[in-house]
Motif scaffolding. Structure first.
Motif, PDB file in Angstrom:
ATOM      1  N   ASP A 198       0.808  -1.222   0.000  1.00 62.29           N
ATOM      2  CA  ASP A 198       0.000   0.000   0.000  1.00 62.29           C
ATOM      3  C   ASP A 198       0.841   1.272   0.000  1.00 62.29           C
ATOM      4  O   ASP A 198       0.291   2.382  -0.020  1.00 62.29           O
ATOM      5  CB  ASP A 198      -0.928   0.022   1.215  1.00 62.29           C
TER       6      ASP A 198
ATOM      7  N   ARG B 124      -0.110  -1.806 -11.212  1.00 66.79           N
ATOM      8  CA  ARG B 124      -1.073  -1.943 -10.112  1.00 66.79           C
ATOM      9  C   ARG B 124      -2.474  -1.995 -10.706  1.00 66.79           C
ATOM     10  O   ARG B 124      -2.862  -1.108 -11.473  1.00 66.79           O
ATOM     11  CB  ARG B 124      -0.963  -0.760  -9.144  1.00 66.79           C
TER      12      ARG B 124
ATOM     13  N   THR C  26      -6.511  -2.383  -9.595  1.00 66.96           N
ATOM     14  CA  THR C  26      -7.461  -2.343  -8.484  1.00 66.96           C
ATOM     15  C   THR C  26      -8.846  -2.724  -8.989  1.00 66.96           C
ATOM     16  O   THR C  26      -9.292  -2.228 -10.030  1.00 66.96           O
ATOM     17  CB  THR C  26      -7.520  -0.939  -7.857  1.00 66.96           C
TER      18      THR C  26
ATOM     19  N   ARG D 289      -6.030  -5.532   5.893  1.00 69.80           N
ATOM     20  CA  ARG D 289      -5.755  -6.167   4.604  1.00 69.80           C
ATOM     21  C   ARG D 289      -5.184  -7.556   4.800  1.00 69.80           C
ATOM     22  O   ARG D 289      -4.659  -7.897   5.861  1.00 69.80           O
ATOM     23  CB  ARG D 289      -4.780  -5.334   3.782  1.00 69.80           C
TER      24      ARG D 289
ATOM     25  N   HIS E  97      -8.409  -5.609   0.681  1.00 73.10           N
ATOM     26  CA  HIS E  97      -8.630  -4.630   1.744  1.00 73.10           C
ATOM     27  C   HIS E  97     -10.022  -4.848   2.328  1.00 73.10           C
ATOM     28  O   HIS E  97     -10.991  -5.061   1.575  1.00 73.10           O
ATOM     29  CB  HIS E  97      -8.504  -3.202   1.194  1.00 73.10           C
TER      30      HIS E  97
END
Length: 204
Positions: free
Chosen positions: A82, A132, A134, A147, A179
């Motif tokens: 993170d 990354r 998401t 997480r 998360h």
């Protein structure tokens, strides 16, 4: 004695120029057209010579961008998935059906719509370092309070390889993160795609 393949002759000379410093890290690599003209070889031999140098880690670059001479590889270590990354390249979002593994992490049905946000992350010079991705249920923006993270290894797929400047099939380390909200529900799922040649992972 059979003649040396033309692509190998080209790769040998470009490798020598890189190691002698004629071509320095960050310098553009001659294009296939320039290689064909300089070494009097066909386009296929020029392309194959470049593939050899990419496989050796001597040149790098993304699809549809000019290749450059690579820096001496510097190993990076990921300890916090993170932690904000200071440099970003392109990014885009799509609504897509959730693959089974993503659906399981989000607690939804396979094939349900998810928002997929992809970021290309780079070094200070704009060269790709990792990706990354998401995943969230559309319309939800819940704050995360905890997480879980696991690390897996797999081969790079064509689109990923093009973004990262590695060969298709190169080994990736994939950090899979979930998360959770304070209600212990999934807030989002995140995948970090790291080329194993230049990354290690040690999660705190």
């Amino acid at each position: 004695m059979p003649a040396e393949p033309s692509y190998r002759r080209v790769a040998d000379d470009l490798r020598r120029r890189i190691r002698d410093g004629d071509l320095r890290p960050g310098d553009p690599v001659p294009s296939r057209r320039e290689i064909s003209r300089r070494y009097r070889v066909g386009d296929g031999s020029a392309q194959r010579a470049i593939r050899v140098l990419r496989a050796e880690g001597l040149v790098t670059g993304r699809q549809r961008h000019r290749l450059v001479v690579a820096d001496t590889p510097t190993m990076r270590t990921l300890t916090d998935p993170d932690e904000p990354w200071p440099h970003t390249g392109d990014e885009w979002s799509d609504i897509t059906p959730a693959p089974g593994s993503i659906a399981a992490r989000l607690g939804i049905a396979p094939g349900a719509p998810v928002e997929q946000h992809t970021q290309e992350l780079t070094d200070a010079h704009g060269r790709p370092t990792h990706i990354r991705v998401t995943y969230q249920v559309p319309g939800t923006r819940s704050a995360a309070s905890s997480r879980e993270a696991v690390v897996r290894a797999r081969a790079a797929e064509p689109g990923e390889a093009g973004v990262l400047g590695v060969d298709v099939g190169a080994l990736l380390l994939v950090v899979e993160v979930i998360h959770y909200t304070t209600a212990d529900e999934s807030a989002d799922a995140v995948d970090l795609l790291l080329p194993a040649a230049v990354w290690t992972v040690r999660l705190d």
